[in-house]
Design an enzyme around this catalytic site. Structure first.
Site, mmCIF file in Angstrom:
data_model
loop_
_atom_site.group_PDB
_atom_site.id
_atom_site.type_symbol
_atom_site.label_atom_id
_atom_site.label_comp_id
_atom_site.label_asym_id
_atom_site.label_seq_id
_atom_site.Cartn_x
_atom_site.Cartn_y
_atom_site.Cartn_z
ATOM 1 N N CYS A 60 43.679 96.582 -119.532
ATOM 2 C CA CYS A 60 44.830 96.006 -120.243
ATOM 3 C C CYS A 60 46.106 96.378 -119.493
ATOM 4 C CB CYS A 60 44.900 96.581 -121.652
ATOM 5 S SG CYS A 60 43.371 96.364 -122.560
ATOM 6 N N ARG A 86 45.651 92.085 -113.271
ATOM 7 C CA ARG A 86 44.662 93.026 -113.805
ATOM 8 C C ARG A 86 43.611 92.317 -114.648
ATOM 9 N NH1 ARG A 86 46.994 98.415 -114.326
ATOM 10 N NH2 ARG A 86 45.955 98.779 -116.302
ATOM 11 N N TRP A 137 42.483 93.170 -122.111
ATOM 12 C CA TRP A 137 41.169 92.916 -121.515
ATOM 13 C C TRP A 137 40.177 93.456 -122.549
ATOM 14 C CZ3 TRP A 137 38.552 90.791 -117.445
ATOM 15 C CH2 TRP A 137 37.269 91.251 -117.213
ATOM 16 N N ASN A 197 45.767 100.830 -123.850
ATOM 17 C CA ASN A 197 44.820 100.540 -122.778
ATOM 18 C C ASN A 197 43.839 101.701 -122.752
ATOM 19 O OD1 ASN A 197 43.449 99.665 -120.526
ATOM 20 N ND2 ASN A 197 44.893 100.576 -119.084
ATOM 21 N N GLY A 198 42.534 101.389 -122.853
ATOM 22 C CA GLY A 198 41.526 102.459 -122.824
ATOM 23 C C GLY A 198 40.475 102.208 -123.884
ATOM 24 N N GLU A 240 21.507 95.855 -101.564
ATOM 25 C CA GLU A 240 22.946 95.774 -101.887
ATOM 26 C C GLU A 240 23.789 96.126 -100.679
ATOM 27 O OE1 GLU A 240 24.432 94.361 -104.097
ATOM 28 O OE2 GLU A 240 26.462 95.141 -104.051
ATOM 29 N N LYS A 259 26.618 93.552 -99.176
ATOM 30 C CA LYS A 259 28.024 93.969 -99.024
ATOM 31 C C LYS A 259 28.517 93.675 -97.619
ATOM 32 C CE LYS A 259 29.513 94.234 -102.361
ATOM 33 N NZ LYS A 259 28.465 93.681 -103.085
ATOM 34 N N GLU A 305 28.440 89.564 -96.848
ATOM 35 C CA GLU A 305 29.288 88.638 -97.620
ATOM 36 C C GLU A 305 30.764 88.803 -97.292
ATOM 37 O OE1 GLU A 305 29.432 88.988 -101.884
ATOM 38 O OE2 GLU A 305 29.099 91.114 -101.834
ATOM 39 N N HIS A 358 5.402 94.019 -90.090
ATOM 40 C CA HIS A 358 4.750 92.728 -90.352
ATOM 41 C C HIS A 358 5.596 91.567 -89.863
ATOM 42 C CE1 HIS A 358 1.632 94.794 -92.556
ATOM 43 N NE2 HIS A 358 2.582 95.486 -93.180
ATOM 44 N N LYS A 376 34.165 84.266 -107.227
ATOM 45 C CA LYS A 376 33.898 85.511 -107.962
ATOM 46 C C LYS A 376 32.809 85.268 -109.003
ATOM 47 C CE LYS A 376 34.149 89.690 -109.274
ATOM 48 N NZ LYS A 376 33.434 90.699 -108.436
HETATM 49 C C1 AGP Z 1 28.268 90.368 -105.262
HETATM 50 O O1 AGP Z 1 29.131 91.058 -104.369
HETATM 51 C C2 AGP Z 1 28.518 88.904 -105.264
HETATM 52 N N1 AGP Z 1 29.878 88.634 -105.582
HETATM 53 C C3 AGP Z 1 27.506 88.100 -106.074
HETATM 54 O O2 AGP Z 1 26.233 88.363 -105.544
HETATM 55 C C4 AGP Z 1 27.437 88.407 -107.586
HETATM 56 O O3 AGP Z 1 26.858 89.672 -107.803
HETATM 57 C C5 AGP Z 1 26.541 87.333 -108.243
HETATM 58 O O4 AGP Z 1 27.137 86.076 -108.032
HETATM 59 C C6 AGP Z 1 26.316 87.554 -109.737
HETATM 60 O O5 AGP Z 1 27.555 87.458 -110.401
HETATM 61 P P1 AGP Z 1 27.614 87.936 -111.952
HETATM 62 O O6 AGP Z 1 27.273 89.386 -111.947
HETATM 63 O O7 AGP Z 1 29.002 87.648 -112.395
HETATM 64 O O8 AGP Z 1 26.582 87.134 -112.713
#
Ligand code: AGP
Length: 608
Positions: A2, A27, A75, A101-102, A481, A485, A488, A504, A603
């Site tokens: 928030c 934010r 938020w 906020n919290g 992961e 990272k 992407e 393999h 996002k």
């Molecule tokens: C992760 O860094 C990516 N932005 C992407 O893989 C993300 O995790 C995926 O699109 C799932 O998004 P969500 O958690 O909002 O469902």
């Protein structure tokens, strides 16, 4: 998180509040509101949606005259995003206004006590408890009421408060959620973050935990939790607004990586009560938990990667069989679910199309569904039968970091809850797990402070063409992961492989100087993974190993070693992922990539 703004001075407060809230929009929020003292009463206006709605409602503040006010962008954490749940919140006779906020961790207990004393509530928020508690303690001395509330409330809070019968003051109170004071030319301000005040002042004081600030037009005084006066220093902010929005970090992604200790703590501590796991919002009875025949985890991307880790945790701790599915596959393969299978959908945004479709697929089969979601009131949160929130706050960078870490915590808590109910762990084992969980924030902090070393190493690989991430068991999940990272945000091709799978096929790709990241945190698999390290090194690979402190044996096999602090084998992902996040970040920075908004990515992937 928030956003909070407060003002007292010679100018009209409402336009300044709206302007300050606009500077905090980055934010993330779902509703907004302001309260101003108009010379006789506290007048509040609040609305769901964008700040624009509130500005139009108040004619950019012109229809709310007054020189003292507080404002808020919400938020949602407790209570869906609605007009009613928007801040400010008031006591019943609207002589006290509060923005917050919290997370008030003991709000349900306090709310019950207040209801028993005849208080009536207007909202579903934890914040409204503070407004009524202030009313309960207020006998004419704001400081006395505030300090009493501080002694009763557990959790994190940044508060802005106005008392109608002392309208020359704005009060600010802080515990764990950031709050600053700005000394302006014609008045003084409070805010959650620097961008909100930069237009009016660069002289800022950062309120510390358990401190109170009292602002009038000309004076700013500070007090401790016992109401005793304290001295504070001001700092001159040199940042521009853009840097200030990132808290001085170069990118939101780095800022959010550094928020991980807090988001782990925020997701964890409200669910640890007297050394027991209490997930109040879960709503699964012990009987329902004991009846779970299988857990089906369905998600996309990084959320899916937490599911791969969680398989080992649920199966290892609770002895419940687990299947992990990519949502885009699950929704089309006519999955076979038995009726007692719990389907867990993980999603930071709560709006990912494939994950939402998978949820609906599972519900159509009559299965119990649980959403692990970061955005309150999102589609998955609303449509799942049960929801458990990851209180990571809004995540701005496209590449997830703090939400990923919070999702891991949610899995650990659920696995411990299920294990306790199903009797697969003892009270003593539970206590040990909880001790390890509580130490994760400080251990993450330690790893983050190691960033310069990682940055130097990453700079050597900005021209890499292929990078491989290998591991066994949970270490394979961590590698998934770590690989995502890197690729992407740096656009460098990378693959994660179960270390035992290399021979393999993929090992044919290893050439002189190929970088291989080996995650080696599972003690029972050390030797196996070390033999895989030797395999790739003899073919020319340069091996970066991420392993537990004390496993120095690995220095004979790997070229470059990053140690993580000792923790329970089930929790190592929360630590090992930190250097891999930093590695991907610094390679991308070194390549001059748009770290926060990588090409081709959104996002939240709300379309197929
Ligand atoms: C992760 O860094 C990516 N932005 C992407 O893989 C993300 O995790 C995926 O699109 C799932 O998004 P969500 O958690 O909002 O469902």
């Amino acid at each position: 998180m928030c956003g909070i703004v407060g003002y007292v001075g010679k100018s009209q407060a409402a336009p300044i509040l709206l302007d300050g809230l606009a500077k905090l929009e980055y934010r993330g929020y779902d509703s907004a509101g302001i309260a101003v003292y108009d010379g006789e009463h506290l007048v509040g206006k609040k609305a769901m949606g964008r700040l624009k709605v509130l500005s139009e409602m108040t004619h950019d503040g012109a229809s709310m005259p007054g020189y003292v006010g507080i404002g808020h962008t919400r938020w949602a954490t407790h209570g869906a995003p609605t007009d009613n749940n928007a801040h400010p919140h008031f006591n019943e006779d609207e002589t006290i206004a509060v923005v917050h906020n919290g997370i008030i961790e003991n709000y349900l207990k306090l709310k019950k006590k207040l209801l028993d004393k005849g208080y009536r509530f207007q909202s579903d928020t934890d914040t409204e408890v503070v407004a009524h508690l202030l009313d309960y303690y207020y006998k004419g001395d704001p400081l006395e009421a505030i300090t009493k509330v501080m002694h009763r409330v557990d959790g994190s809070y940044a508060l802005g408060i106005i008392f109608a019968d002392q309208p020359q003051y704005v009060y600010a109170v802080r515990k764990d959620s950031p709050l600053i004071v700005g000394k302006g030319q014609d008045g003084n301000l409070i805010a959650s973050d620097v961008p909100a005040v930069l237009k009016y002042t660069r002289d800022v004081c950062f309120i510390e935990n358990q401190e109170i600030a009292r602002l009038s037009e000309r004076e700013i005084d500070f007090f401790n939790v016992d109401g005793e006066p304290i001295e504070k220093e001001y700092k001159t902010i040199e940042w521009d607004v853009n840097a200030a929005e990132k808290g001085g970090y170069e990118h939101f992604m780095l800022k959010e990586m550094y928020e991980q200790p807090k988001t782990v703590r925020d997701t964890l501590s409200p669910r640890l009560k007297d050394n027991q796991i209490e997930i109040e919002e879960l709503g699964l009875t012990d009987e329902e938990i004991r009846a779970i025949s299988r857990i089906r985890i369905v998600a996309c991307g990084s959320a899916y990667h937490t599911g791969v880790t969680a398989k080992y945790v649920y199966e290892g701790m609770a002895r419940i069989p687990v299947e992990v599915d990519l949502a885009s596959e699950f929704r089309y393969r006519n999955p076979i679910l038995d009726e007692k299978e719990l389907v867990i959908i993980i999603s930071q945004s709560g709006e990912t199309a494939d994950s939402l479709a998978a949820l609906r697929e599972a519900k159509a089969r009559g299965n119990m569904t649980l959403g692990i979601v970061n955005v309150v009131g999102s589609s998955i949160a609303r449509e799942a039968d049960k929801v458990m929130y990851t209180w990571a706050g809004p995540e701005i960078a496209v590449a997830t970091t703090k939400a990923y870490s919070a999702q891991l915590i949610a899995h650990y808590l659920l696995a411990l809850k299920f294990s306790t109910v199903r009797g697969t762990i003892t009270e003593e084992e539970l206590a040990g797990y909880i001790t390890d969980l509580k130490r994760l924030p400080e251990q993450i902090e330690l790893l983050l402070n190691n960033k310069e070393r990682i940055q130097r190493f990453a700079n050597r690989y900005v021209s890499a063409k292929d990078v491989f991430f290998i591991g066994r068991g949970i270490d394979y999940a961590i590698s998934l992961e770590g690989s995502l990272k890197l690729k992407e945000i740096s656009y460098i091709h990378s693959e994660a492989y179960a270390a035992g799978e290399l021979k393999h096929g993929t090992i044919s790709l290893i050439e002189d100087g190929t970088l291989v990241s080996a995650v080696v945190t599972q003690e029972d698999l050390y030797k196996k993974t070390i033999s895989n390290i030797v395999e790739v090194r003899t073919r020319g690979a340069f091996v970066m190993a991420v392993t537990n402190e004390g496993n120095t044996e690995i220095e004979k096999a790997a070229d470059y070693v990053i140690y993580i602090p000792q923790t329970n084998k089930y929790f190592t992902n929360s630590l090992a992922i930190i250097p891999l996040q930093l590695f991907g970040y610094y390679v991308a920075v070194g390549k001059g990539c748009d770290v926060d908004k990588p090409r081709n990515l959104a996002k939240s992937v709300t379309v197929e």
